[in-house]
Design an enzyme around this catalytic site. Structure first.
Site, PDB file in Angstrom:
ATOM      1  N   ARG A  60      51.386  25.351  -9.839  1.00 50.80           N
ATOM      2  CA  ARG A  60      51.440  25.761 -11.229  1.00 50.80           C
ATOM      3  C   ARG A  60      50.032  25.940 -11.796  1.00 50.80           C
ATOM      4  NH1 ARG A  60      52.490  21.905 -14.016  1.00 50.80           N
ATOM      5  NH2 ARG A  60      52.762  20.246 -12.486  1.00 50.80           N
ATOM      6  N   LYS A 202      60.075  25.825 -14.031  1.00 45.74           N
ATOM      7  CA  LYS A 202      59.532  24.912 -15.029  1.00 45.74           C
ATOM      8  C   LYS A 202      59.549  25.500 -16.436  1.00 45.74           C
ATOM      9  CE  LYS A 202      58.801  21.350 -12.454  1.00 45.74           C
ATOM     10  NZ  LYS A 202      59.742  20.185 -12.572  1.00 45.74           N
ATOM     11  N   HIS A 221      62.397  14.441 -16.674  1.00 46.10           N
ATOM     12  CA  HIS A 221      61.839  14.893 -15.407  1.00 46.10           C
ATOM     13  C   HIS A 221      62.145  13.803 -14.384  1.00 46.10           C
ATOM     14  CE1 HIS A 221      58.123  16.098 -12.838  1.00 46.10           C
ATOM     15  NE2 HIS A 221      59.146  16.869 -12.557  1.00 46.10           N
ATOM     16  N   SER A 239      55.728  15.284  -9.424  1.00 49.54           N
ATOM     17  CA  SER A 239      55.868  15.862  -8.100  1.00 49.54           C
ATOM     18  C   SER A 239      55.082  15.052  -7.077  1.00 49.54           C
ATOM     19  CB  SER A 239      55.363  17.308  -8.106  1.00 49.54           C
ATOM     20  OG  SER A 239      55.398  17.853  -6.826  1.00 49.54           O
ATOM     21  N   LYS A 243      60.673  11.553  -5.961  1.00 49.92           N
ATOM     22  CA  LYS A 243      61.941  11.800  -6.650  1.00 49.92           C
ATOM     23  C   LYS A 243      62.984  12.413  -5.716  1.00 49.92           C
ATOM     24  CE  LYS A 243      60.907  14.523  -9.989  1.00 49.92           C
ATOM     25  NZ  LYS A 243      59.614  14.901  -9.402  1.00 49.92           N
ATOM     26  N   THR A 244      62.569  13.443  -4.980  1.00 45.32           N
ATOM     27  CA  THR A 244      63.507  14.128  -4.083  1.00 45.32           C
ATOM     28  C   THR A 244      63.870  13.242  -2.906  1.00 45.32           C
ATOM     29  OG1 THR A 244      62.675  16.308  -4.706  1.00 45.32           O
ATOM     30  CG2 THR A 244      63.822  16.139  -2.602  1.00 45.32           C
ATOM     31  N   ASP A 258      65.427  16.706  -9.697  1.00 45.85           N
ATOM     32  CA  ASP A 258      64.226  16.935 -10.491  1.00 45.85           C
ATOM     33  C   ASP A 258      64.407  16.975 -12.006  1.00 45.85           C
ATOM     34  OD1 ASP A 258      61.396  17.406 -10.492  1.00 45.85           O
ATOM     35  OD2 ASP A 258      61.777  19.514 -10.939  1.00 45.85           O
ATOM     36  N   ARG A 323      56.778  24.400  -0.091  1.00 43.59           N
ATOM     37  CA  ARG A 323      58.026  24.109  -0.813  1.00 43.59           C
ATOM     38  C   ARG A 323      59.230  24.757  -0.152  1.00 43.59           C
ATOM     39  NH1 ARG A 323      58.150  20.647  -5.518  1.00 43.59           N
ATOM     40  NH2 ARG A 323      55.963  20.336  -6.053  1.00 43.59           N
TER      41      ARG A 323
END
Length: 533
Positions: A60, A202, A221, A239, A243-244, A258, A323
């Site tokens: 990003r 996003k 988030h 990130s 989390k994943t 997410d 990704r």
């Protein structure tokens, strides 16, 4: 009679577009694969994923994100380093450039979908792009409507996606040629100057972070899952903090990895897909996510591929931020409804590059708000442009780049939810132990999984705790299956004096950050819940 996408064409007059070429509405995955491969925008890898290259932007570009300064939202936006203002005139000028570009593209792809699994809080999303792999990304990441829903869907938010279009900073009021601009009242997003697909995802999350609080819904988030006993857990974190990985637990059903809302009916996923980091992913450690990287329909960004079509997930020559975008249903234990009840556990994940925080700590209600507002973690390599190694950072609410409204709005909602539902709150360090980054080592994922299982199952409800002398939170003294020394990070350092000095330094960073940014609005009780000194 049921209307199918193949029998309909998108009417773009509502967006002020008059395309000169073919408009492909609700394109199939096969159509988009064929187009991407034919134009050279993507390559077919062994097993079926589509591999794409996002060019110079492999993450990003938060400094190029803008919110239009306009009467309908002016007073509620959190202006500053996160939300940079752009005038309506500049927005209009950029929009003309984007529209003119899109009108000349042949074909043009239109993807209609939903954001928000709870029908009470979902919005219609339309993505208009000439890029087949970005259209596939949108199909993957948002919630797929039924044919009848697609026919009747009226978009609440439109993304006009034109990565080839660059802004003129002097004329358009931008910082560079790259721009991601949200007009809150018009419900439009302009994306130009970057091919990184995460900007689409996003941007819609930012929209939901603006709209859901207006409906009394906590936007988060976080990832989320639920056990067979119905106990829901949510996992806050930036990130790369896990989390994943940690929510994809084979013993629990995955709600999402997410973005979620927490409303009157419980937790619901905002998305229909997952966008996982896959650098050095292994079949042994994360078998289900690994399997998606070998599957038709998955979009792999910046993953290395050889002349035989074989991918190399260990290759970071393009970026650490490789990704995979795949449908949530690719995970075998994904919850079809993408909704569950109210969380019994709230987990705040942090990748502590100092190596100071314990692998798990229990927080009081006020401590929960303190650490939520603080959002301490480390930005990991590749997630944002210019980040080459972990950097300690305070990212408000574990998601500052995506918050259009002031942090106090989200903290107030979290406090109300905790008070109403009595959720237990845990701070979990997935970062370093035995020393800071460069000296210590990453927290063993097996230990993190064991600690989380104990916390989410209620096993830690009645164990012995110690109070951390510097941070004040409660740390379990022992947990079966976890090396006791790991629970006391000071004991993992060779130089205990060095640990004490670094711990005090980190505590001072917490105190300074909170005093500067939140003390005035958070209240004395929350301010006093921080490190003890």
């Amino acid at each position: 009679m049921t209307m199918t996408p193949s029998r309909m064409q998108a009417d773009l007059s509502g967006q002020g577009l008059e395309p000169t070429g073919t408009v492909v509405w609700q394109p199939t995955t096969a159509q988009l694969y064929t187009a991407a491969i034919t134009t050279g925008d993507g390559a077919l890898a062994h097993g079926g994923p589509l591999v794409v290259d996002t060019g110079k932007f492999t993450g990003r570009s938060p400094q190029d994100k803008f919110v239009v300064s306009e009467p309908g939202s002016q007073e509620r936006i959190w202006w500053g380093e996160i939300n940079h203002p752009l005038s309506e005139d500049h927005f209009d000028g950029l929009r003309v450039k984007v529209v003119e570009h899109l009108e000349d593209q042949d074909p043009l792809y239109v993807v209609d979908a939903f954001a928000g699994a709870d029908p009470a809080h979902r919005i219609g999303v339309r993505v208009i792009t000439a890029s087949p792999y970005h259209a596939l990304f949108a199909k993957t990441m948002f919630i797929t409507p039924s044919p009848d829903e697609a026919y009747s869907l009226r978009p609440d938010v439109v993304v006009l996606h034109a990565p080839e279009v660059e802004a003129d900073p002097e004329a358009d009021g931008t910082r560079t040629g790259t721009f991601v601009v949200l007009h809150p009242s018009e419900g439009e997003v302009l994306v130009g100057g970057t091919f990184y697909a995460g900007e689409i995802k996003k941007s819609i999350f930012t929209v939901m972070n603006d709209r859901l609080p207006l409906e009394g819904v906590m936007s988060m988030h976080c990832s989320a899952n639920v056990g067979e006993d119905g106990r829901v857990a949510i996992f806050f974190g930036l990130s790369g903090t896990g989390k994943t990985t940690l929510s994809a637990d084979p013993e629990r059903s995955l709600i999402g990895d997410d973005e979620h809302g927490w409303g009157a009916n419980g937790v619901f996923n905002i998305e229909g897909g997952c966008y996982a980091k896959v650098i050095r992913l292994s079949a042994e450690a994360e078998p289900e996510i690994f399997e998606t990287t070998q599957t038709y329909g998955t979009v792999l960004e910046n993953v290395a591929i050889d002349e035989r079509g074989v991918i190399d997930l260990d290759d970071d020559s393009k970026t650490e931020n490789t990704r995979a975008a795949y449908k949530l249903e690719r995970i075998s234990n994904a919850l079809e409804a993408k909704m569950a009840g109210h969380p019994s556990s709230v987990v705040m994940l942090t990748a502590d590059a100092f190596g100071i925080l314990p692998p798990i700590a229990r927080l009081s209600r006020d401590q929960a708000l303190f650490y939520f507002l603080s959002g301490f973690t480390a930005k990991l390599a590749g997630t944002e442009i210019g980040v080459q190694e972990p950097q300690p950072t305070f990212s408000t609410c574990f998601g500052a780049p995506f918050l259009p409204q002031p942090p106090a709005v989200y903290a107030r909602l979290l406090g109300e939810k905790l008070d109403r539902h009595g959720s237990a709150v845990w701070l979990v360090n997935t970062g370093w132990t035995g020393g800071p980054y460069g000296e210590g080592h990453r927290m063993p994922i097996q230990a993190t999984r064991r600690l989380l299982h104990a916390a989410l199952s209620g096993e830690l409800d009645d164990v012995e705790y110690r109070t951390d002398p510097i941070f004040g939170f409660s740390v379990p003294v022992s947990v079966p299956g976890v090396e006791p020394s790991l629970l006391d990070p000071r004991s993992t350092w060779r130089d205990r004096d060095a640990y004490d000095a670094k711990a005090k330094e980190l505590a001072a960073m917490f105190a300074s950050n909170f005093e500067t940014r939140f003390a005035a609005e958070a209240g004395e009780a929350v301010a006093a819940a921080g490190p003890l000194g």
